[in-house]
Each structure stands twice: as C-alpha cells, then as structure tokens.
Design an enzyme around this catalytic site. Sequence first.
Site, PDB file in Angstrom:
ATOM      1  N   ILE A  91       4.717  -8.996  -3.953  1.00 19.98           N
ATOM      2  CA  ILE A  91       4.237 -10.307  -3.515  1.00 19.98           C
ATOM      3  C   ILE A  91       4.247 -10.441  -1.991  1.00 19.98           C
ATOM      4  CG2 ILE A  91       6.531 -11.398  -3.647  1.00 19.98           C
ATOM      5  CD1 ILE A  91       4.980 -13.917  -4.740  1.00 19.98           C
ATOM      6  N   PHE A 149       2.380 -13.199   1.367  1.00 16.92           N
ATOM      7  CA  PHE A 149       1.701 -14.453   1.697  1.00 16.92           C
ATOM      8  C   PHE A 149       0.578 -14.195   2.686  1.00 16.92           C
ATOM      9  CE2 PHE A 149       1.182 -17.848   4.859  1.00 16.92           C
ATOM     10  CZ  PHE A 149       0.756 -18.878   4.040  1.00 16.92           C
ATOM     11  N   GLY A 180      -1.399  -3.228   1.977  1.00 11.34           N
ATOM     12  CA  GLY A 180      -1.557  -2.982   0.550  1.00 11.34           C
ATOM     13  C   GLY A 180      -3.015  -2.672   0.281  1.00 11.34           C
ATOM     14  N   LEU A 220      -4.783  -4.804   5.439  1.00 11.59           N
ATOM     15  CA  LEU A 220      -3.586  -5.177   6.192  1.00 11.59           C
ATOM     16  C   LEU A 220      -3.620  -6.651   6.569  1.00 11.59           C
ATOM     17  CD1 LEU A 220      -4.259  -5.461   9.524  1.00 11.59           C
ATOM     18  CD2 LEU A 220      -4.626  -3.008   9.231  1.00 11.59           C
ATOM     19  N   CYS A 230       7.075  -8.679  -0.140  1.00 14.19           N
ATOM     20  CA  CYS A 230       6.877  -7.290  -0.576  1.00 14.19           C
ATOM     21  C   CYS A 230       8.055  -6.773  -1.389  1.00 14.19           C
ATOM     22  CB  CYS A 230       6.594  -6.380   0.616  1.00 14.19           C
ATOM     23  SG  CYS A 230       5.149  -6.893   1.574  1.00 14.19           S
TER      24      CYS A 230
END
Length: 224
Positions: free
Chosen positions: A85, A87, A149, A161, A178
């Site tokens: 995860i 943001f 990711g 990125l 993360c």
Amino acid sequence: MSVTKAAVKAVHLGRISYHSALKIQQQHIQQHLDSSSNIPNTLLLCEHEPVYTIGLRQAPYPPAEEQRLKALGADFCRTNRGGLITFHGPGQLVCYPILNLGCFKKSVRWYVCELERTVIKMCGKFGIKASTSPDTGVWVGDNKICAIGIHCGRYITSHGLALNCNTDMSWFDNIVPCGIVGKGVTSLSQELERDVPPDEAIPKLLEAFTEQFNCTLTYNGSLS
C-alpha cells in the site's frame, strides 16, 4: 558505428484521478502491443487526487480498513503493480514510463534499478544525498522520498514512481507505507526546508532520466 538512442516522449497530464491515469496507461500499452502501431516510448507525468493504492503483493485488504481510508476523503484502488500500500496525492510527482524494454534492455531487474538511479541522480541535482536500500524505492536516510512499483508484460512497462515534492505527508500517517515497519517518509520540501512543487522537479527528473537511460527525450511542456 554509432548506436541510435531510444526516443522517449514525456507528456504532462496535469492533476487527474488515478483511474483516469490507469485508462491512459492501458491505451498506450495496447498501442505498443499492436504490431501495426509505431507509438513512441512515453513518460506520463501527473499528480493525483488523494488515493491509496495496493499492489499485487498485498494480502486481501480488510474491508473495514478500506472504508476507514475512504472516510478520510481519499479514493482506494487495487492495482497490478508490484509492492504494497502507498498514497498518491497533490504535491507528489508521479511518473508512469510506458516503455518497450526491447528498445533498452530486456530485464525487469535492470529497469527497476535504473528508475532508482534516475531518482537518486535527480535528488543529487537538488543537493540531496539519496540512496537505495534492500527495499525498493529511493531513500534519504531511513525515510523514503520516492516509491517505485511497476508492472511489465511482454516487456512493456507500466505504473512507475511517485516522488514526494510538497505533498501533505500526514496522509501517510494512516498506513504503513509499502508495508515497511519502522521507516518514515520524506519529501523534497522537507529535505530542502522550502516549498518544492512538482513543476520544479520535472525538469531535473527528465534530465536525470535522459542521462540514466541514454535516450533522446521530447517534452510537451516548458523545461525552463
């Protein structure tokens, strides 16, 4: 004999929703996969409205937690990128490279390392000493300044990125970014102790990308 450098086109999308960016990525990917298409390698640059996203490595996210995050005013999205995860939101420069690795090097590990080196080089242009760690991404000390990711199918890349510029860092307080416990997050603004908006970071990021990937690059915005 000279080697022709790969051509890359950078496109600034402005501030758009995460779902809109996904659709644009998919359009570019499909054009790459269409053998009759001659689409260039592309960097999609944007900011997002507040959204929490999870990647392929994330275990099923508890519905109650998803609702808690949505109640904060953010969207929530499951993706096919790597990682856990994170943001995305205003003040964060997001870069989605849609590249055919056949034009560079057919290695996902190489590609991720080059993205990390690009961001490290860009941070250096700001006078910030950044580095990698065993965890993917770019760090300043124990604080992550850029999350990475990606997804790669048939050597066509997507996702990318997210560089914290002048992001409201309190959004990260609601998650374990993360999935890395005991580490923090930082931004260009925090490190330089002044406001650094994404538009200021774009020229340095594109310059670093051009140097690291040894490509030619055109941009639909001003680099001044």
